[in-house]
Structure formats: structure tokens, C-alpha cells
Design an enzyme around this catalytic site. Structure first.
Site, PDB file in Angstrom:
ATOM      1  N   LYS A   1     -23.726   1.441   5.172  1.00 56.98           N
ATOM      2  CA  LYS A   1     -23.479   0.429   6.205  1.00 56.98           C
ATOM      3  C   LYS A   1     -24.258   0.781   7.463  1.00 56.98           C
ATOM      4  O   LYS A   1     -24.426   1.961   7.791  1.00 56.98           O
ATOM      5  CB  LYS A   1     -21.984   0.400   6.524  1.00 56.98           C
TER       6      LYS A   1
ATOM      7  N   TRP B   1       0.815  -1.208   0.000  1.00 57.63           N
ATOM      8  CA  TRP B   1       0.000   0.000   0.000  1.00 57.63           C
ATOM      9  C   TRP B   1       0.855   1.268   0.000  1.00 57.63           C
ATOM     10  O   TRP B   1       0.362   2.353  -0.144  1.00 57.63           O
ATOM     11  CB  TRP B   1      -0.916  -0.014   1.228  1.00 57.63           C
TER      12      TRP B   1
ATOM     13  N   ASP C   1     -12.976  10.748   4.682  1.00 57.49           N
ATOM     14  CA  ASP C   1     -12.766   9.973   5.909  1.00 57.49           C
ATOM     15  C   ASP C   1     -12.143  10.878   6.969  1.00 57.49           C
ATOM     16  O   ASP C   1     -11.482  11.868   6.653  1.00 57.49           O
ATOM     17  CB  ASP C   1     -11.849   8.766   5.669  1.00 57.49           C
TER      18      ASP C   1
ATOM     19  N   ASP D   1     -19.426   3.567   3.988  1.00 59.21           N
ATOM     20  CA  ASP D   1     -18.879   2.450   4.760  1.00 59.21           C
ATOM     21  C   ASP D   1     -18.471   2.982   6.137  1.00 59.21           C
ATOM     22  O   ASP D   1     -17.708   2.357   6.861  1.00 59.21           O
ATOM     23  CB  ASP D   1     -17.661   1.874   4.016  1.00 59.21           C
TER      24      ASP D   1
HETATM   25  C1  LIG Z   1     -15.106   0.314   8.472  1.00 60.82           C
HETATM   26  S1  LIG Z   1     -14.004   1.628   8.305  1.00 60.82           S
HETATM   27  C2  LIG Z   1     -13.908   1.830   6.593  1.00 60.82           C
HETATM   28  C3  LIG Z   1     -13.100   0.811   6.037  1.00 60.82           C
HETATM   29  C4  LIG Z   1     -12.804   0.949   4.592  1.00 60.82           C
HETATM   30  N1  LIG Z   1     -13.939   1.416   3.814  1.00 60.82           N
HETATM   31  C5  LIG Z   1     -12.314  -0.384   4.173  1.00 60.82           C
HETATM   32  O1  LIG Z   1     -13.108  -1.166   3.683  1.00 60.82           O
HETATM   33  O2  LIG Z   1     -11.138  -0.649   4.388  1.00 60.82           O
HETATM   34  C6  LIG Z   1     -14.991   2.963   8.771  1.00 60.82           C
HETATM   35  C7  LIG Z   1     -14.374   4.279   8.436  1.00 60.82           C
HETATM   36  O3  LIG Z   1     -15.338   5.279   8.732  1.00 60.82           O
HETATM   37  C8  LIG Z   1     -14.618   6.418   9.106  1.00 60.82           C
HETATM   38  N2  LIG Z   1     -15.520   7.320   9.816  1.00 60.82           N
HETATM   39  C9  LIG Z   1     -16.221   7.076  10.945  1.00 60.82           C
HETATM   40  N3  LIG Z   1     -16.914   8.161  11.325  1.00 60.82           N
HETATM   41  C10 LIG Z   1     -16.649   9.127  10.397  1.00 60.82           C
HETATM   42  C11 LIG Z   1     -17.054  10.473  10.250  1.00 60.82           C
HETATM   43  N4  LIG Z   1     -17.879  11.057  11.133  1.00 60.82           N
HETATM   44  N5  LIG Z   1     -16.596  11.182   9.198  1.00 60.82           N
HETATM   45  C12 LIG Z   1     -15.752  10.596   8.306  1.00 60.82           C
HETATM   46  N6  LIG Z   1     -15.330   9.316   8.391  1.00 60.82           N
HETATM   47  C13 LIG Z   1     -15.771   8.582   9.429  1.00 60.82           C
HETATM   48  C14 LIG Z   1     -13.512   5.870   9.990  1.00 60.82           C
HETATM   49  O4  LIG Z   1     -12.442   6.757  10.094  1.00 60.82           O
HETATM   50  C15 LIG Z   1     -13.145   4.602   9.245  1.00 60.82           C
HETATM   51  O5  LIG Z   1     -12.050   4.792   8.374  1.00 60.82           O
END
Ligand SMILES: C[S@@+](CC[C@H](N)C(=O)[O-])C[C@H]1O[C@@H](n2cnc3c(N)ncnc32)[C@H](O)[C@@H]1O
Length: 267
Positions: free
Chosen positions: A218, A85, A124, A170
Site C-alpha cells: 500500500k 470478532w 502489526d 497494508d
Molecule cells: C490500514 S491499517 C491495516 C488495516 C487492516 N489490514 C485491515 O484491512 O483492516 C494499517 C495498519 O498498519 C499498522 N502499522 C503502521 N505502521 C506500522 C509499523 N511500523 N509496524 C507494524 N505495523 C504498522 C497499523 O497499526 C495499522 O493496523
């Protein structure tokens, strides 16, 4: 915060190219290589997205899909730990360190040129390494200023209102172990994503397709989230389904609502 500008050139050539997106993806030996090696994906969501898109009338592939907002886009633990990565210059095509699962920008991997039909905005809380053709934004989606920024990025002469064709979320807060707290956070995120859709999603009517205007989000399974689906999603979309992709861990209570055909009760 710095944006990498997406070059938008709409041509008949690129439109017809994009319609066979999935077929090409799976024929492409480099994509096959990346599919065979999950660690080569930046984000696990790429698998989920490919699977959901394939199983759900390929909603990303319609030529009229030109603006996509991808929320919670930073790679999960697996991707972040992957050595592949790193942003170091790839030495061969199979070591390319990016993969745009949406591919709406038709990136030419050899030249790095972006000749696609639209704009992808990825958001994010965490820093997202730059992805060719994708505009990344490190911000809290729950802050109103983030919505304004997204809209400004989406606006261009072809899309003066900054409308979105597909919203993908997500997003999830870190699991605390306190069920009530975790569900409240999931609900808060889903409500915010829905509010964004209300203001920005293109309507099914304006696309001329019954399933035009898509929201994929999600959520964590709980009766409160079912209530949210029944009160907010079902009345405002022509088609709402529950999805648990096989690439999503069976032990996780995460699921996705795929909502197609935005027909807002109030515009
Ligand atoms: C399950 S992870 C995403 C994983 C990624 N899509 C993957 O499949 O590898 C959830 C993501 O949501 C982001 N997140 C949570 N709350 C958030 C917010 N209020 N604003 C922006 N991003 C957020 C977190 O930082 C995290 O990276």
C-alpha cells in the site's frame, strides 16, 4: 511475545487442494455468508486481497507459494468494532470469528487442524487476535529486530534461509492531516518493506516463474511515491502495476503497487 506454532505438513494432497483455492472459497457457503456480511470479516484487507488476487493472475494460489508475510495485519476500525470478532466459541459455522484470506494453511474448520503447505506471518503494531494457522507478531516493522524475528519464524527445514514467496503490506501510519508528514511516513514504510523484500524475497529465477516472488504494498499517491516506484520497484521486478481495488474507498489516496517477478539488480 508468544507465537502460535504453524504445523507444516507438505503433501501432494494439500498441494492439489490449494490450487483451486479461490473457486472453493466462493463455493463455500460459509465464506459466501461472510462475503455477504463485511462485518464478519476481521479485516477489510481480506476483501482487497481477494479482489487483487483474483484480478492478478491469482498469485497466491501457485503451489510453490509457501511463505507469506502479511504486514499491517491488525483489523481496521470496522473489524475491531464487530461483535462477531470476539474470540468466544462459535455456536455455528457461520459465526466463525476468523477467516484466513490466504488459506495457505488449509485449516480444517471442524477439527481446527492445520494441514497446509506453508507459513503465514502477520505483523502489526497492534495486537492481532490469534488466527488458526497464522503466526502473529505484535511489533514495529521499522525496527530491525522485527525483521530478524520474522526470518526466524520463517526458517524451517524446507526453508532454511527463511525466504518469502509473497510480501503483503497494508501498513499505514495514522493520517495526521499534514500532507507532507503523511507522505513522508508512507514513503518510509514503503522503503522499509522494499528493504525487507531485498533481503528475503524469493527470486523469480529460483521459482522458475517469471512472476514468482511477489510484493504487494500500500502507498499514498504522491509524486515521491511514483519516483520510488520508478527507481526501486520497476528495475527490480519483471512486472509492476498500480491497483486501486473497488473495495478500497474511492476518497482515500491509498493505492497498491503489485510487483511480480523479483529479479534483484544486486543480490
Ligand atoms: C490500514 S491499517 C491495516 C488495516 C487492516 N489490514 C485491515 O484491512 O483492516 C494499517 C495498519 O498498519 C499498522 N502499522 C503502521 N505502521 C506500522 C509499523 N511500523 N509496524 C507494524 N505495523 C504498522 C497499523 O497499526 C495499522 O493496523
Amino acid at each position: 511475545m508468544v507465537f502460535r506454532q504453524t504445523v507444516i505438513r507438505l503433501s501432494e494432497k494439500s498441494k492439489s487442494k490449494s490450487s483451486s483455492w479461490a473457486a472453493r472459497q466462493f463455493r463455500d457457503p460459509y465464506v459466501k455468508k461472510r462475503l455477504s456480511d463485511p462485518m464478519a470479516y476481521r479485516a477489510r484487507s481480506a476483501f482487497k486481497l481477494l479482489e487483487i488476487n483474483d484480478d492478478s493472475n491469482k498469485f497466491l494460489e501457485y503451489p510453490d507459494v509457501k511463505a507469506v508475510v502479511d504486514l499491517g495485519a491488525a483489523p481496521g476500525e470496522k473489524g475491531a468494532k464487530s461483535k462477531k470478532w470476539s474470540r468466544s466459541k462459535p455456536t455455528s459455522p457461520v459465526e466463525l470469528d476468523y477467516f484466513d484470506p490466504l488459506n495457505i494453511d488449509n485449516l480444517d474448520e471442524k477439527t481446527g487442524d492445520v494441514t497446509g503447505r506453508g507459513t503465514i506471518v502477520s505483523v502489526d503494531l497492534l495486537k492481532i487476535e490469534s488466527i488458526p494457522g497464522v503466526q502473529t507478531l505484535q511489533a514495529n516493522f521499522l525496527h530491525q529486530s522485527t525483521t530478524v524475528t520474522i526470518k526466524n519464524v520463517l526458517r524451517n527445514e524446507d526453508n532454511p534461509e527463511g525466504k518469502v514467496d509473497v510480501v503483503l503490506s497494508d501498513m499505514a501510519a495514522n493520517v495526521s492531516g499534514n500532507d507532507t508528514h503523511d507522505i513522508e511516513e508512507s514513503l518510509e514504510i514503503c522503503e522499509a518493506v522494499f528493504a525487507f523484500a531485498q533481503g528475503h524475497l524469493r527470486t523469480a529465477e529460483s521459482t522458475g516463474r517469471r512472476r514468482g516472488g511477489v510484493l504487494l504494498m500500500k502507498f499514498f499517491a504522491h509524486p515521491l511515491l511514483e519516483k520510488f516506484r520508478d527507481e526501486k520497484l520497476k528495475p527490480n521486478f519483471n512486472h509492476v502495476s498500480y491497483i486501486k481495488p473497488s473495495s478500497s474507498r474511492a476518497t482515500s489516496r491509498e493505492g497498491y503497487y503489485l510487483c511480480q517477478g523479483w529479479r534483484p539488480l544486486q543480490t
